[in-house]
Design an enzyme around this catalytic site. Sequence first.
Site, short mmCIF file in Angstrom:
data_model
loop_
_atom_site.label_atom_id
_atom_site.label_comp_id
_atom_site.label_asym_id
_atom_site.label_seq_id
_atom_site.Cartn_x
_atom_site.Cartn_y
_atom_site.Cartn_z
N TYR A 1 0.97 7.61 -0.93
CA TYR A 1 1.95 7.90 0.11
C TYR A 1 3.27 8.37 -0.46
O TYR A 1 3.99 9.13 0.17
CB TYR A 1 2.10 6.69 1.05
CG TYR A 1 1.03 6.73 2.10
CD1 TYR A 1 1.17 7.54 3.22
CD2 TYR A 1 -0.18 6.06 1.94
CE1 TYR A 1 0.17 7.65 4.17
CE2 TYR A 1 -1.20 6.17 2.87
CZ TYR A 1 -1.01 6.97 3.99
OH TYR A 1 -2.01 7.09 4.92
N HIS B 1 0.53 0.41 4.91
CA HIS B 1 -0.57 0.91 4.09
C HIS B 1 -0.93 -0.04 2.94
O HIS B 1 -1.70 0.31 2.06
CB HIS B 1 -0.24 2.30 3.54
CG HIS B 1 -0.20 3.34 4.62
ND1 HIS B 1 -1.31 3.65 5.35
CD2 HIS B 1 0.81 4.10 5.11
CE1 HIS B 1 -0.99 4.57 6.26
NE2 HIS B 1 0.29 4.85 6.14
N HIS C 1 -2.52 -3.24 0.89
CA HIS C 1 -3.76 -4.03 0.85
C HIS C 1 -3.42 -5.47 0.44
O HIS C 1 -2.37 -5.73 -0.12
CB HIS C 1 -4.74 -3.42 -0.16
CG HIS C 1 -5.34 -2.12 0.30
ND1 HIS C 1 -6.40 -1.53 -0.33
CD2 HIS C 1 -5.03 -1.30 1.35
CE1 HIS C 1 -6.72 -0.41 0.30
NE2 HIS C 1 -5.91 -0.25 1.31
#
Lengths: 748, 748
Positions: B273, B428, B430
């Site tokens: 990103y 975004h 994890h």
Amino acid sequence: MTTGSKISLIMAILVATFPAFGATDEHPKLIMTKAGVERIRAELGSVPLFDATVATVKAEVDAEIELGIDTPIPLDYSGGYTHERHKRNFFVAQKAGALYQILEDKKYANYVRDMLFQYEAMYKDLPLHPKTRSYARGKLFWQCLNDSNWLVYMSQAYDAIYDYLSADERQQLEENLFRPFADHISVDSPQFFNRVHNHSTWGNAAVGMIGLVMGDDELVERALYGIPFGEIDTAAKDNDGGFIFDKDGRAGFLANLDDPFSPDGYYTEGPYYQRYAMYPFLIFAQALDNVKPDLNVLKHKDGVLLKAVDALLALSDADGEFFPLNDGQKGMSYQTGALVTAVDIAYHVGEQDPRLLSVAEEQGRVLLDDAGFSVAQAVRDDKARPFEKRSVNLSDGPDGKQGGVALLRSGNEDLTLVFKYSAQGLSHGHYDKLSFSLFERGDEVLQDYGLVRFVNIEQKGGGNYLKENSTWAKQTIAHNTLVQNETSHFGGKYEIGSQHHSELYFYDDTNSDVQVVSATESNAYPGTYMRRTMALIRDESFEKPFMLDLLKVQSDKANQYDLPFYFMGQAMQVNFDYEAPATLNPLGGKNGYQHLYVEGKGRPSSGSTQFLWMDNGRFYSLTSAAQENDDVMFTRIGANDPEFNLRRDAALMIRRKNTRDTVFASVVEAHGSYSPVSELALNTNSNISALEVAHDDDRYTAVLITEVNDQASLFILSNKDASKSTKHRLKIGNKTYRWKGPYLYTEE
Amino acid sequence: MTTGSKISLIMAILVATFPAFGATDEHPKLIMTKAGVERIRAELGSVPLFDATVATVKAEVDAEIELGIDTPIPLDYSGGYTHERHKRNFFVAQKAGALYQILEDKKYANYVRDMLFQYEAMYKDLPLHPKTRSYARGKLFWQCLNDSNWLVYMSQAYDAIYDYLSADERQQLEENLFRPFADHISVDSPQFFNRVHNHSTWGNAAVGMIGLVMGDDELVERALYGIPFGEIDTAAKDNDGGFIFDKDGRAGFLANLDDPFSPDGYYTEGPYYQRYAMYPFLIFAQALDNVKPDLNVLKHKDGVLLKAVDALLALSDADGEFFPLNDGQKGMSYQTGALVTAVDIAYHVGEQDPRLLSVAEEQGRVLLDDAGFSVAQAVRDDKARPFEKRSVNLSDGPDGKQGGVALLRSGNEDLTLVFKYSAQGLSHGHYDKLSFSLFERGDEVLQDYGLVRFVNIEQKGGGNYLKENSTWAKQTIAHNTLVQNETSHFGGKYEIGSQHHSELYFYDDTNSDVQVVSATESNAYPGTYMRRTMALIRDESFEKPFMLDLLKVQSDKANQYDLPFYFMGQAMQVNFDYEAPATLNPLGGKNGYQHLYVEGKGRPSSGSTQFLWMDNGRFYSLTSAAQENDDVMFTRIGANDPEFNLRRDAALMIRRKNTRDTVFASVVEAHGSYSPVSELALNTNSNISALEVAHDDDRYTAVLITEVNDQASLFILSNKDASKSTKHRLKIGNKTYRWKGPYLYTEE
């Protein structure tokens, strides 16, 4: 009288008897000649490819000389230290010998001499190799095959330093090492030496080459014609399951040259073994050509040896990797040393085909001998031309009458179809009549699994064939072809498969836009007749060429038919509903089915089953004419594979049950692209909206391909007459088609 | 008074009020300047990299001009025609504008003008895009994000032909197209524009850049500082599940520059990103630097934007591909256009770092603007220097106090360890605290799965995130880190994860033979404390560097711990017995476990569990200190994945049950090689015979690594004191070890 004296005497008699024998007594004589060496020395430093190879080899050999010589007591299978060390020894000795001739530096001659005497000291008392797995155990290695490798290379090393040694030294080596070594792999191991099999080719070449160096024509005779057959068990099999002795009692190098090569140069075991076998064939042939030119071995069987080099190069993908027909380890390519030998010798002793030079350039190295020097000189002189691979149909069988392998290529190898309708392929053959694989450039689109073996990796069964090679890789279901009632072709029985081959119906690559091959198999399943017709078609309404697959089956009883497509890559989309089980179970219990999990199972939702996948940044679509009751399955390899010997690759499989006669018609398109860098997805959809069998009877089968823009094209096959001149007429619906020859491809 | 007149009036007032505003009124002014264009025109033809780019771009734009302009009524999601066409339009228009400036050929200006007027004619009456999935729908595209992309590029195109247009034409475009366009993505979509999020960066840059071209300082202000907050629902979330508004009420370009970048230039969402976000940051910053130099935006936060370019390049493997931390699509690399922008601008406006030039050379193209020209000139003048990637520790969080990402590299990137101890990474992120991935050169050895999305491929959920991204890729078990009781870190809850980050214990790359990073996580599982220490060690008794992994866990209750290693490639050998089931079942029912099949399960046969695998012609060994009751499992991804959205990759997983405090100690070695061409297998065995935890208490943990030759080495970690100056003493067995600093690595 010493053994040496006896040999000299026999030799003298032979030379008197056969004048062609002993034509040259200079050394070196095998793959280097006195004249050749003089040429090399004169031009050294001005032939870049040769000079570069000399530099590389010199660095490698110097490093080995630095390490010192080790000839350990034999202990290991391949992959183990003693095996790998002895293997490395013969490679390095051969190179050191060549360097001695080229550079005239005695350190290389001394190195070879010292190594040979270490072997001489050891060999006298060496028992059979302690590992017992082979049907023909060697002494330095676990099998005579590797001992033969040793002798093929060591003959060249010995030849290179022959004149450097004293007569006494030579006598000592010949009496204690070379002669008993040659005897062990021949007269003491007839089950190895007297076969028509790649193993024997190595044995023959080994015995012949040392015979040529020693001037021992008895050995040369033995190499060329084998040992006279005594009482032998002709039903004996080797440990790969192949028959040992030729049923017609032939043996020796010339028999091995006759038998496995077809007149087109196709080697019946397939390219992976052809590549392995080519080295002894060519190196011994070159030596014979130098020492016994009257034998004319290179002209044998209409020059089959040089045709074999062409065939082998044709059997590689756009990256130069060989198609893994039968037992072939993927990744083997024309970068391998055996192919450097093949290309250089073929150029040198053949017609100086300038296309071979571009392969040599890609290989980036040449042989350090007369042949390599010819190639390097020609490359320097800008004689290289591109090696464009074309479509070709290679017959199989000694007379070219046992089926074959067809390679259809669209321009620039964008798509390559490998269609196998050959004979069994000896003990390395798979049970996959009428199977195919498809490549785009160097990448597999629909794969042939290859073998289950990790060659030379000790951790995987000593680097040998793993049991899944039999339970999976050889089975029919492991291939892109038809399986009837979950049994392999010929019941998976070698004895039966060996008696049969498929028959070519026709091959036609004259129209580069529609190239077609068609073949028939009627023995794989007694009572069932299969004809598969495959075409590469370039049609301007498609982005790229596509592959048409038309498989017509007729049987005297109702069967279950399975037709798998082993796609490579990521499943993207299907046009039918299916159930994906939460638990994976094997599809069957035997014949390879025990290794397949079912990941999904459904029924066609329309008259055409369509499946889209992606690999290497390209999209592929498989569209098949569907029948309502077809099962469409996603399978994945890996069941009952506790040691992880198999790759977890997938297939889409069409199952048609309780059927006698039927047609499987499919098209595989390559289209579009995806880049993870630009993240652009182009032309991701199939261009086909429907595929149907528009006509099928005894005389004609027709497939209608409808595009998404509603245009359509039709492929009609004449089932009874493959003549190019026969005129045909067929009415389908309201329309009458007229054409000449076995097929028609036309806009609808 | 027309809107245009009103704007002019406001503008006049603003310029009077803020003298820095409206500093230049020449065009072009954004990324090309009048002076820059003159330089380019003068040297055109003598700057190879620039000339080559001009030629490529010219061919591309000419082909588009040939095709004609199409501005279809918006209909599709990404991947569909209208989406891709509008996307292509803005890319091509930007390039055509640049060509007009460089080549002074009016056809390019006309093309941009005609396209803009087609948009002008369409935009006035355009409703919201018909697709409703986005939290902020655009008009040309389904989301404001893509509309913003359009405006960022179209601003540049407009700037390039500004002087070519008449005042009336400009007024028409600005009133009917640009101003309402800018309003739609900002004041009409505050939930999109006013965030601290990469989406908003694009929105901010879009509004700001068109504002700069139009000389509309109200828009520029809005871009820099956001829309004043009114009443907003601060609990609102976007469709990725992230919070919409900043809790401190900040917005606009400068807030976006402050927040996601750490002082080291690490972007909290991760490199995939960051790469996407860099373009609007840098292009707008360059434009501001040209038009509003007094804002000094490039010096903002100690020059964080240029540091971010360095950080981003550091976050790529040896092939230039970004490490797939969090949601990252594999394969994205510094070949992407955004990185051409980043590298060129960083060189041009930064310190002219000559290492950037070698990246530009690899990229093979430059921007067609002042920055690209600077780079191409410098490359021509041989100023490029190699870009050697080194070990680096990148802090996360606006103040650099929210953990980070450490990259340990052995020389020449032979091995690269990516160790993640960062913050959540916004929407975004994890759930994988203290996870790692390992690379050899450009190849994954132990992988991070990445995302479950096929970006822009319509067939896979319109190219958007697939549900397995949540059910698998974000879950902890999808990563190489510890899972407690089969639940993800923070319960897989974004609200909780967002509040926490891991803590660095120490990072030390000063000794290139022993590079160590250690971090702690105590919030992922309340009551459980984890410290993971990872080292890259070069020891001359090993062929290559190896990775040491030391994970110490302490908990207030007994738990089940799972530690997976997602190896890439072919399993070769293990040193323990296991059962391989004939039927594959999912390992669990949720938290990612529903996607894992168990292919094998066993118990350690010795004190060390050892697993050998092969990939890309190299061998790898994982050796772990075992406990008798450990379960060792082979798992494979793919259960409950009916649409084949997941790759069938495998892991070796260690499960330790009913345990409070424990240590997982492992070494991963890279060794040997295999070539399918030479078929040589070299150094296929691990160099380690045993691995054991030799000591473990609150103060010290020690691991003993015994080699096959019985030599051993010891790694001791100080658990309480990471100071480099503290002296330590520890007795293990009969031996006392003394050292200074947080760790000791020593021969035993």
